[in-house]
Structure formats: C-alpha cells, structure tokens
Design a protein around this motif. Structure first.
Motif, short mmCIF file in Angstrom:
data_model
loop_
_atom_site.label_atom_id
_atom_site.label_comp_id
_atom_site.label_asym_id
_atom_site.label_seq_id
_atom_site.Cartn_x
_atom_site.Cartn_y
_atom_site.Cartn_z
N ASN A 78 -29.35 19.11 3.54
CA ASN A 78 -29.57 17.82 2.88
C ASN A 78 -30.80 17.86 1.96
OD1 ASN A 78 -27.41 16.20 4.02
ND2 ASN A 78 -28.45 16.54 5.95
N ARG A 110 -33.57 14.88 -6.88
CA ARG A 110 -32.91 15.57 -5.76
C ARG A 110 -32.37 16.93 -6.18
NH1 ARG A 110 -29.90 11.08 -2.25
NH2 ARG A 110 -31.78 10.01 -1.58
N THR A 141 -33.13 14.85 0.08
CA THR A 141 -32.85 13.51 0.59
C THR A 141 -33.86 13.12 1.65
OG1 THR A 141 -31.46 14.24 2.43
CG2 THR A 141 -30.38 13.92 0.30
#
Length: 188
Positions: free
Chosen positions: A14, A86, A17
């Motif tokens: 991930n 991101r 995030t």
C-alpha cells in the motif's frame, strides 16, 4: 558448497497511502538492500535473495477520486495532487528495490489496473523512475513466470481471501498453509 538462492514474496505494501507503515517499509527495504542494521544471519539471508515478487496491493489510488454531485448527476473528480504524491512515493520505493535486485510486480485488487480477471500488468509509465530498471518486470494476475529455471504460478491472493470467507480459516496465513499442504487422498 553451493550458496542458497531465494525468491522473496511480499504483498499489501500500500505504498503512498495512510495504510502504509513507513517504519516497516524502511526495515523491509533495508533488509532487501542488505543494509548493515541487521545481524550477520539476516544479512546473509538477504544477500541470498535473488528476486523479489511484489504480490498485489502495492499502490492504492482508489481514494484519490471521489464522486461529486452535480446538477445533472454525479461525476468522478480526481485529486491529482494526492494521486501524483502517492505515485511518486511508490515509484521511489520500487526504484530503490529495483536498483539492486530483480523485482516482479503482480497487480492486486487495489492496484491501478482493471478489476476484471485476468488483470493486466501495472503500466510501467506510471512509475517513471522504476521503469528505467531492466530488473523490474510487470506481470499479469494470474501469471506464469520462471526464475532461475524454476516455474512459478502466481496470483495476488484473491483465492486465499475467498477461501477465508467460506471456511473456518479466519487468518489468511492459515488458509495459505492449507492450500500448500499435501492433502490426503479421500475416497470418491
């Protein structure tokens, strides 16, 4: 004697995030890169990992877009600054890994690829720094690939998640152990 050669598998990074744990990611990166913060046994193990497979949910961009009501219905509005941030963080992390080890990425259900199966590979152009490394491979989900003449069949884990929904295996690791154990022959 022959030095052992390992393939490492990791999923659910991930990257970029709120779900990412930056300390865990730093320790993981340091382990893969063989940085001196580990004892001799762990450094020896990390130096014998010749290939890393990132198996699903490495880059999550779902919450970078939100539905907004308009006078005629709804439309999807993308927060470009958040999405760029991101992708930049994920790209930097993956480039660090690919600079010293062969890396393959299999997309998962939260990665920026179509959700229908089979899933296409993550497109290299979204990882501008990482795509420069020939040591980086973008695979489909599911996929077949070979490393050092050993064949692998890969899937990002949807089957394990589904098994947990329809069985008593509450922890994914227990479902995975079940799938990898030889099963006794049962009569028809």
């Amino acid at each position: 004697s022959k030095v052992p050669n390992y393939v490492g598998f990791v999923s659910g990074l991930n990257l970029g995030t709120d779900l990412e744990n930056s300390i865990s990611l730093q320790l993981f990166r340091d382990f893969i890169l063989g940085i001196q913060t580990f004892n001799d046994d762990r450094r020896l193990l990390s130096s014998n990992i010749s290939h890393l497979v990132i198996v699903g949910n490495s880059i999550n961009l779902f919450d970078t877009a939100k539905e907004t009501n308009t006078g005629t219905g709804t439309k999807l509005v993308v927060n470009n600054a958040l999405m760029t941030d991101r992708l930049t963080k994920a790209d930097s992390f993956i480039a660090q890994l690919a600079s010293c080890i062969s890396v393959s990425i299999i997309p998962g259900d939260n990665d920026p690829v179509p959700i229908s199966f089979p899933q296409s590979p993550i497109q290299p152009y979204i990882l501008k720094k990482s795509q420069r490394y020939q040591s980086l491979n973008f695979l489909t989900n599911p996929c077949l690939f070979s490393i050092n003449n050993i064949r692998f069949t890969g899937v990002s884990g949807e089957c394990i998640s589904t098994l947990g929904l329809y069985s008593n295996y509450n922890q994914p690791i227990n479902a995975l152990k079940f799938c990898t154990q030889p099963q006794p022959n049962t009569p028809n």
